[in-house]
Design an enzyme around this catalytic site. Sequence first.
Site, mmCIF file in Angstrom:
data_model
loop_
_atom_site.group_PDB
_atom_site.id
_atom_site.type_symbol
_atom_site.label_atom_id
_atom_site.label_comp_id
_atom_site.label_asym_id
_atom_site.label_seq_id
_atom_site.Cartn_x
_atom_site.Cartn_y
_atom_site.Cartn_z
ATOM 1 N N CYS A 161 -2.100 5.390 0.706
ATOM 2 C CA CYS A 161 -3.032 5.962 1.876
ATOM 3 C C CYS A 161 -2.735 7.789 1.672
ATOM 4 C CB CYS A 161 -3.022 4.665 3.137
ATOM 5 S SG CYS A 161 -4.383 6.095 3.947
ATOM 6 N N CYS A 184 -20.248 17.315 -30.855
ATOM 7 C CA CYS A 184 -19.620 18.073 -29.658
ATOM 8 C C CYS A 184 -19.995 16.978 -28.650
ATOM 9 C CB CYS A 184 -19.194 19.267 -28.782
ATOM 10 S SG CYS A 184 -20.271 20.123 -28.822
ATOM 11 N N CYS A 230 -38.143 19.955 -24.296
ATOM 12 C CA CYS A 230 -37.787 20.828 -23.399
ATOM 13 C C CYS A 230 -36.311 21.512 -23.416
ATOM 14 C CB CYS A 230 -37.197 19.711 -22.205
ATOM 15 S SG CYS A 230 -35.505 18.895 -22.590
ATOM 16 N N CYS A 253 -26.980 24.003 -26.783
ATOM 17 C CA CYS A 253 -25.856 24.268 -27.864
ATOM 18 C C CYS A 253 -26.025 26.345 -28.696
ATOM 19 C CB CYS A 253 -27.199 23.656 -28.630
ATOM 20 S SG CYS A 253 -25.870 24.181 -30.600
ATOM 21 N N CYS A 264 -25.548 18.592 -27.122
ATOM 22 C CA CYS A 264 -26.703 18.209 -26.735
ATOM 23 C C CYS A 264 -27.794 16.731 -26.497
ATOM 24 C CB CYS A 264 -27.489 18.909 -27.844
ATOM 25 S SG CYS A 264 -27.100 17.462 -29.259
ATOM 26 N N CYS A 287 -22.948 22.380 -37.430
ATOM 27 C CA CYS A 287 -23.168 21.452 -35.566
ATOM 28 C C CYS A 287 -21.155 21.006 -36.332
ATOM 29 C CB CYS A 287 -24.382 20.592 -35.911
ATOM 30 S SG CYS A 287 -22.924 19.042 -34.600
ATOM 31 N N ASN A 309 1.232 -1.167 -0.055
ATOM 32 C CA ASN A 309 0.039 0.086 -0.207
ATOM 33 C C ASN A 309 0.798 1.692 0.418
ATOM 34 O OD1 ASN A 309 -1.294 1.932 0.724
ATOM 35 N ND2 ASN A 309 -2.540 1.105 1.993
HETATM 36 C C1 FMN Z 1 -12.404 4.088 4.550
HETATM 37 C C2 FMN Z 1 -11.901 3.493 4.247
HETATM 38 C C3 FMN Z 1 -10.837 2.534 3.743
HETATM 39 C C4 FMN Z 1 -9.923 2.374 3.333
HETATM 40 N N1 FMN Z 1 -8.249 1.888 3.720
HETATM 41 C C5 FMN Z 1 -7.928 1.739 2.843
HETATM 42 C C6 FMN Z 1 -6.796 0.362 3.104
HETATM 43 O O1 FMN Z 1 -6.577 0.344 4.185
HETATM 44 N N2 FMN Z 1 -5.489 0.376 2.618
HETATM 45 C C7 FMN Z 1 -6.018 0.537 1.744
HETATM 46 O O2 FMN Z 1 -4.618 -0.017 0.155
HETATM 47 N N3 FMN Z 1 -6.740 1.033 0.758
HETATM 48 C C8 FMN Z 1 -7.441 1.554 1.536
HETATM 49 N N4 FMN Z 1 -8.908 2.204 0.765
HETATM 50 C C9 FMN Z 1 -9.098 2.502 -0.193
HETATM 51 C C10 FMN Z 1 -9.709 1.384 -1.048
HETATM 52 O O3 FMN Z 1 -8.991 0.153 -1.300
HETATM 53 C C11 FMN Z 1 -9.804 1.559 -2.216
HETATM 54 O O4 FMN Z 1 -8.389 1.343 -3.154
HETATM 55 C C12 FMN Z 1 -10.722 2.597 -2.560
HETATM 56 O O5 FMN Z 1 -12.159 3.054 -1.696
HETATM 57 C C13 FMN Z 1 -11.138 3.141 -4.638
HETATM 58 O O6 FMN Z 1 -11.944 2.276 -4.671
HETATM 59 P P1 FMN Z 1 -13.537 2.006 -5.066
HETATM 60 O O7 FMN Z 1 -14.133 3.024 -5.530
HETATM 61 O O8 FMN Z 1 -14.425 1.107 -5.303
HETATM 62 O O9 FMN Z 1 -14.224 2.669 -3.213
HETATM 63 C C14 FMN Z 1 -9.760 2.500 1.831
HETATM 64 C C15 FMN Z 1 -11.162 3.199 1.143
HETATM 65 C C16 FMN Z 1 -11.785 3.436 2.438
HETATM 66 C C17 FMN Z 1 -13.594 4.222 1.758
HETATM 67 S S1 SF4 Z 2 -34.239 16.771 -28.713
HETATM 68 FE FE1 SF4 Z 2 -34.063 18.535 -27.123
HETATM 69 S S2 SF4 Z 2 -35.775 19.304 -26.551
HETATM 70 FE FE2 SF4 Z 2 -36.525 17.116 -27.275
HETATM 71 S S3 SF4 Z 2 -36.367 16.486 -25.729
HETATM 72 FE FE3 SF4 Z 2 -33.955 16.253 -25.848
HETATM 73 S S4 SF4 Z 2 -32.956 18.044 -25.098
HETATM 74 FE FE4 SF4 Z 2 -35.131 17.969 -24.657
HETATM 75 S S1 SF4 Z 3 -22.980 18.700 -31.032
HETATM 76 FE FE1 SF4 Z 3 -25.180 19.169 -30.642
HETATM 77 S S2 SF4 Z 3 -24.755 20.867 -28.937
HETATM 78 FE FE2 SF4 Z 3 -22.784 20.357 -29.593
HETATM 79 S S3 SF4 Z 3 -22.607 21.832 -32.002
HETATM 80 FE FE3 SF4 Z 3 -23.757 19.955 -32.661
HETATM 81 S S4 SF4 Z 3 -26.141 20.032 -31.859
HETATM 82 FE FE4 SF4 Z 3 -24.924 22.228 -31.410
#
Ligand code: FMN
Ligand code: SF4
Ligand code: SF4
Lengths: 67, 420
Positions: free
Chosen positions: B135, B381, B345, B352, B384, B378, B132
Amino acid sequence: MSDHLLSLDEMKQVDGYLASGFKIHSVHENLSGMFVEFKRQEEDVCLQILTAEARKYLAAKLLEQTQ
Amino acid sequence: MADLRIDLAGIKSPNPFWLASAPPTNSGYQVQRAFEAGWGGAVWKTLGEPILNVSSRFAAVSFNGQRVAGFNNIELITDRPLEINLNEILETKKRFPNHAIIASLMVEPQQEKWHEIVKKVEAVGVDGLELNFGCPHGMAERGMGSASGQVPELVEKQTYWVKEVARTPVIVKLTPNITDITMTAEAAVRGGADAVSMINTINSLAGVDLDTWNTVPHVGGKGAHGGYCGPAVKPIALNMVAECARNPLVNVPISGIGGISNWQDAAEFMLMGATGVQVCTAAMHHGFSIVEDMIDGLNNYLDDKGIASVMDLVGQSVQRYSNWGDLDLNYNIVAQINNDVCINCNKCHIACEDTSHQCIDLYTESGRPMLKVREQDCVGCNLCAIVCPVDGAISMIEKKSTIPPMTWNERQSLISNFTR
Ligand SMILES: Cc1cc2nc3c(=O)[nH]c(=O)nc-3n(C[C@H](O)[C@H](O)[C@H](O)COP(=O)(O)O)c2cc1C
Ligand code: SF4
Ligand code: SF4
């Protein structure tokens, strides 16, 4: 003019020069856009390209010219 | 029924789902219940130098009705004596000989300390070791955990010391609290690591209480930074796994960790190069039984795809993850709106209009409000489609380019011949 219309216009100008026997001689890009120098024998023209679409297009034409 | 067994650097387990080193693996009682529920392996709560924990320890970040979008903790490693843990590991291994038990270890960066603890845990029959180096709180102040995991030389040296005596495979658990995780992954490999695992938690402060002005969580009015995990960190973890998987110098198996909550997440990590996955927050949120759905779901997915063994998933998407400069600049997609399912909506129009390229037009047809994308403007991207609340209302459609594919790198090298 919308970006799209401007890019169409710029691509048309590129096509125009190439169709009338000009060749791309040099290309420089800076903060103001792309500056393309076309040459036909002693003639020399410079085109400033502003739009992203036309800058992509120019590169494609450059590739064609080198092939 | 697909074969779900995995072999991670010689550590075998009946399925790819391991519990990560954390509260769910704090004791023999818990790990045995987890194995009964179906978990394939468990990385025991980190064993090491004596510590004490504080109260409270956890905080969740809720988002839009999701109770645990992110999870923050200031808990340290085990506070139980080593001998008690070792006895429980021995007993658990006896009851579950085919399940993987990995001892997570953290001691001060001294050769003899690593040698001593490795010998002790291997004597009770663990299947592997996880160092580890990740941490981010409490232990780092004492030169352990992420403090040593952020320095490639220390990662390499400590891994090397462990490998001097280890007889079982050594996994190095990396901290994400670093700019480029491949640096420390490479260091682990140089030190002789048999595998790497990632990610541990990300430095975090869950929030500030607007009434009391205390940190969340706080310990009698004071707070300290914690470690963030849970669904919110998944994209960060997935990228780190992928970056390591595609790095030729990190040529060891990867155990993927970070925000994995269901079989789909697990499959994504495996496609991106993880040989197996570890889970903490999802088990803390929903209990050990979530593994049943994970096993069923993964099994059905493999059957549907006609894949015989889960090991065949490993790394299949890695070659599709490349550098930005190698993406095709001339590949085009555009948004298309299906007015038959649209609920008007207008979220797509606003998104956009205000923050993208102003190309979704509003109009009326026979008195009915409609929307249409001006395809020529367009840029594809996706915004939308992301904000649209109705499935299927917006599709992103490939638009054949009139010019051949060209990447940024190809373009720059082409242009460089014309900069006279
Ligand atoms: C409360 C808590 C305690 C943890 N303790 C440890 C530990 O003792 N040793 C370790 O390597 N990682 C520890 N971790 C990290 C986890 O093993 C893991 O890497 C991290 O939570 C990401 O995974 P997740 O998104 O599924 O939670 C801990 C995480 C949490 C939330
Ligand atoms: S296409 Fe545009 S106006 Fe129609 S539901 Fe989707 S976000 Fe709303
Ligand atoms: S993908 Fe959608 S938000 Fe992006 S430029 Fe084209 S119409 Fe506009």
